[in-house]
Design an enzyme around this catalytic site. Structure first.
Site, PDB file in Angstrom:
ATOM      1  N   ASP A   1       0.876  -1.172   0.000  1.00 31.42           N
ATOM      2  CA  ASP A   1       0.000   0.000   0.000  1.00 31.42           C
ATOM      3  C   ASP A   1       0.913   1.221   0.000  1.00 31.42           C
ATOM      4  O   ASP A   1       2.064   1.141   0.426  1.00 31.42           O
ATOM      5  CB  ASP A   1      -0.885  -0.008   1.264  1.00 31.42           C
ATOM      6  CG  ASP A   1      -2.130   0.853   1.109  1.00 31.42           C
ATOM      7  OD1 ASP A   1      -3.245   0.296   1.064  1.00 31.42           O
ATOM      8  OD2 ASP A   1      -1.987   2.101   1.025  1.00 31.42           O
TER       9      ASP A   1
ATOM     10  N   ASP B   1       4.126   2.560  -4.038  1.00 30.97           N
ATOM     11  CA  ASP B   1       3.187   3.333  -4.857  1.00 30.97           C
ATOM     12  C   ASP B   1       3.007   2.568  -6.167  1.00 30.97           C
ATOM     13  O   ASP B   1       3.952   2.421  -6.935  1.00 30.97           O
ATOM     14  CB  ASP B   1       3.775   4.724  -5.125  1.00 30.97           C
ATOM     15  CG  ASP B   1       2.903   5.558  -6.057  1.00 30.97           C
ATOM     16  OD1 ASP B   1       1.938   5.025  -6.645  1.00 30.97           O
ATOM     17  OD2 ASP B   1       3.214   6.753  -6.207  1.00 30.97           O
TER      18      ASP B   1
ATOM     19  N   TYR C   1     -14.006   8.761 -11.826  1.00 30.93           N
ATOM     20  CA  TYR C   1     -14.067   7.423 -11.201  1.00 30.93           C
ATOM     21  C   TYR C   1     -14.784   6.417 -12.109  1.00 30.93           C
ATOM     22  O   TYR C   1     -14.287   5.309 -12.351  1.00 30.93           O
ATOM     23  CB  TYR C   1     -14.794   7.542  -9.865  1.00 30.93           C
ATOM     24  CG  TYR C   1     -14.813   6.279  -9.041  1.00 30.93           C
ATOM     25  CD1 TYR C   1     -13.674   5.862  -8.352  1.00 30.93           C
ATOM     26  CD2 TYR C   1     -15.969   5.498  -8.933  1.00 30.93           C
ATOM     27  CE1 TYR C   1     -13.684   4.705  -7.580  1.00 30.93           C
ATOM     28  CE2 TYR C   1     -15.985   4.348  -8.166  1.00 30.93           C
ATOM     29  CZ  TYR C   1     -14.847   3.958  -7.485  1.00 30.93           C
ATOM     30  OH  TYR C   1     -14.855   2.814  -6.726  1.00 30.93           O
TER      31      TYR C   1
ATOM     32  N   LYS D   1     -13.316   3.074 -13.843  1.00 31.80           N
ATOM     33  CA  LYS D   1     -13.814   1.741 -13.484  1.00 31.80           C
ATOM     34  C   LYS D   1     -14.460   1.027 -14.674  1.00 31.80           C
ATOM     35  O   LYS D   1     -14.394  -0.201 -14.773  1.00 31.80           O
ATOM     36  CB  LYS D   1     -14.808   1.845 -12.317  1.00 31.80           C
ATOM     37  CG  LYS D   1     -14.175   2.308 -11.015  1.00 31.80           C
ATOM     38  CD  LYS D   1     -13.167   1.293 -10.483  1.00 31.80           C
ATOM     39  CE  LYS D   1     -12.580   1.725  -9.155  1.00 31.80           C
ATOM     40  NZ  LYS D   1     -11.640   0.741  -8.593  1.00 31.80           N
TER      41      LYS D   1
HETATM   42  N1  LIG Z   1     -15.708   1.408  -0.694  1.00 32.16           N
HETATM   43  C1  LIG Z   1     -16.560   1.394  -1.718  1.00 32.16           C
HETATM   44  O1  LIG Z   1     -17.709   1.846  -1.617  1.00 32.16           O
HETATM   45  C2  LIG Z   1     -16.139   0.817  -3.041  1.00 32.16           C
HETATM   46  C3  LIG Z   1     -17.155   0.481  -3.948  1.00 32.16           C
HETATM   47  C4  LIG Z   1     -16.796  -0.020  -5.192  1.00 32.16           C
HETATM   48  C5  LIG Z   1     -15.469  -0.174  -5.496  1.00 32.16           C
HETATM   49  N2  LIG Z   1     -14.496   0.155  -4.599  1.00 32.16           N
HETATM   50  C6  LIG Z   1     -13.114   0.006  -5.000  1.00 32.16           C
HETATM   51  O2  LIG Z   1     -12.468  -0.919  -4.169  1.00 32.16           O
HETATM   52  C7  LIG Z   1     -11.091  -0.589  -4.034  1.00 32.16           C
HETATM   53  C8  LIG Z   1     -10.771  -0.475  -2.551  1.00 32.16           C
HETATM   54  O3  LIG Z   1     -11.575   0.555  -2.004  1.00 32.16           O
HETATM   55  P1  LIG Z   1     -11.663   0.827  -0.436  1.00 32.16           P
HETATM   56  O4  LIG Z   1     -13.055   1.213  -0.165  1.00 32.16           O
HETATM   57  O5  LIG Z   1     -11.014  -0.268   0.322  1.00 32.16           O
HETATM   58  O6  LIG Z   1     -10.786   2.152  -0.365  1.00 32.16           O
HETATM   59  P2  LIG Z   1      -9.682   2.568   0.726  1.00 32.16           P
HETATM   60  O7  LIG Z   1      -9.395   4.015   0.462  1.00 32.16           O
HETATM   61  O8  LIG Z   1     -10.109   2.168   2.063  1.00 32.16           O
HETATM   62  O9  LIG Z   1      -8.455   1.689   0.276  1.00 32.16           O
HETATM   63  C9  LIG Z   1      -7.743   1.928  -0.906  1.00 32.16           C
HETATM   64  C10 LIG Z   1      -6.278   1.725  -0.587  1.00 32.16           C
HETATM   65  O10 LIG Z   1      -5.538   1.981  -1.787  1.00 32.16           O
HETATM   66  C11 LIG Z   1      -4.346   2.610  -1.394  1.00 32.16           C
HETATM   67  N3  LIG Z   1      -3.753   3.331  -2.526  1.00 32.16           N
HETATM   68  C12 LIG Z   1      -4.219   4.454  -3.120  1.00 32.16           C
HETATM   69  N4  LIG Z   1      -3.371   4.831  -4.079  1.00 32.16           N
HETATM   70  C13 LIG Z   1      -2.360   3.933  -4.092  1.00 32.16           C
HETATM   71  C14 LIG Z   1      -1.167   3.801  -4.856  1.00 32.16           C
HETATM   72  N5  LIG Z   1      -0.830   4.699  -5.785  1.00 32.16           N
HETATM   73  N6  LIG Z   1      -0.348   2.747  -4.605  1.00 32.16           N
HETATM   74  C15 LIG Z   1      -0.655   1.849  -3.646  1.00 32.16           C
HETATM   75  N7  LIG Z   1      -1.769   1.935  -2.879  1.00 32.16           N
HETATM   76  C16 LIG Z   1      -2.597   2.967  -3.107  1.00 32.16           C
HETATM   77  C17 LIG Z   1      -4.764   3.569  -0.280  1.00 32.16           C
HETATM   78  O11 LIG Z   1      -3.652   3.969   0.516  1.00 32.16           O
HETATM   79  C18 LIG Z   1      -5.772   2.726   0.475  1.00 32.16           C
HETATM   80  O12 LIG Z   1      -5.193   2.019   1.559  1.00 32.16           O
HETATM   81  C19 LIG Z   1     -10.909   0.718  -4.816  1.00 32.16           C
HETATM   82  O13 LIG Z   1     -10.439   0.427  -6.109  1.00 32.16           O
HETATM   83  C20 LIG Z   1     -12.300   1.266  -4.887  1.00 32.16           C
HETATM   84  O14 LIG Z   1     -12.480   2.103  -6.011  1.00 32.16           O
HETATM   85  C21 LIG Z   1     -14.809   0.631  -3.373  1.00 32.16           C
END
Ligand SMILES: NC(=O)c1ccc[n+]([C@@H]2O[C@H](COP(=O)([O-])OP(=O)(O)OC[C@H]3O[C@@H](n4cnc5c(N)ncnc54)[C@H](O)[C@@H]3O)[C@@H](O)[C@H]2O)c1
Length: 256
Positions: free
Chosen positions: A48, A70, A161, A165
């Protein structure tokens, strides 16, 4: 009398002994997936960009390999994948749970923020897929991205977004075709809105939360645990003939 039955591992959904690399493992969805796989005997490499979040998940799974990476940095990504292979000898699957969710009206959407969203959610997802696929060449493997209901539905203020996606869901289809000869299966999960650090601030607005729930036929937000069953399917022998799909785990959100 109320004894819980012994845990039974169905070989169809067995992931024990397999090695999985998880991007965005410190996030709300990533850490639940990491825990679910660890509980089922998988070996994990977690990364992460957020050191504190990664430390938190690493403390719960001390046997995992953890690194701050990253994923938009191709060299750092390649090193992470190589470190995973060095530590565990092979990579059976990769899960991409990293992502950003910037929301703004299209008329005023900041260009740099738009580009960053595409860079992390789509371009880095491509680089991650390609880098792990190189290490799966001989044995095959599984790649699972986290797409979104926004791969399909068009919500106002989601230009960056939803584009990222939708692109991700289509990229999964293309990569699935390209890599089928190597038995590398590429799929995505499409969650509905789930309360995590990504969405917490938006959901703090009662109107936003109410609208989000009312758009989901099953009448509640998603929970990270909702994804575990479909994730296990996509990683295990039971999912051996599924590729190029986005499986919506969304309480019916995409039915409207
Ligand atoms: N939470 C929701 O409602 C939801 C719904 C649909 C899809 N998603 C997708 O699921 C995935 C996870 O979402 P989440 O809710 O756990 O979000 P979150 O923000 O809790 O977790 C995302 C993680 O990605 C990490 N991250 C961001 N940029 C990064 C990079 N450049 N390199 C490495 N790590 C990086 C962040 O530090 C974070 O820990 C995402 O792709 C999100 O779009 C989430």
């Amino acid at each position: 009398m109320n004894r819980k039955p012994e845990a039974v591992t169905d070989p169809l959904f067995d992931v024990s002994g397999n090695t999985y690399l998880i991007a965005g493992a410190g996030g709300g969805l990533g850490k639940v997936m990491a825990r679910a796989l660890s509980e089922r005997g998988a070996r994990l490499a977690l990364f992460d960009i957020d050191e504190a979040a990664l430390e938190h998940v690493g403390a719960a799974i001390p046997e995992a390999l953890t690194r701050v990476v990253d994923m938009t940095d191709q060299d750092a990504l390649a090193e992470m994948v190589q470190n995973t292979e060095n530590r565990f000898g092979r990579i059976d699957g990769a899960i991409n749970a990293a992502g950003l969710l910037p929301m703004a009206a299209a008329a005023t959407f900041d260009e740099a923020v738009f580009r960053q969203c595409i860079d992390v959610n789509l371009t880095a997802a491509f680089l991650f897929s390609r880098t792990v696929a190189e290490h799966m060449r001989d044995a095959g493997g599984r790649i699972v991205h986290i797409a979104s209901v926004s791969s399909f539905v068009a919500n106002p203020e989601y230009a960056a977004y939803a584009s990222s996606k939708a692109g991700l869901a289509q990229m999964v289809r293309v990569l699935a075709r390209e890599w089928a000869p190597q038995n590398i299966l590429v799929n995505a999960l499409g969650p509905a809105l789930t309360e995590t650090p990504l969405t917490r601030d938006y959901l703090a607005d009662p109107g936003f939360r109410r609208n989000a729930i009312s758009a989901i036929p099953l009448g509640r937000l998603g929970e990270a645990d909702d994804l575990v069953g479909a994730l296990l399917l996509l990683l295990s022998p039971g999912g051996g003939f599924i590729t190029g799909q986005t499986i919506y785990v969304d309480g019916g959100r995409t039915l409207v």
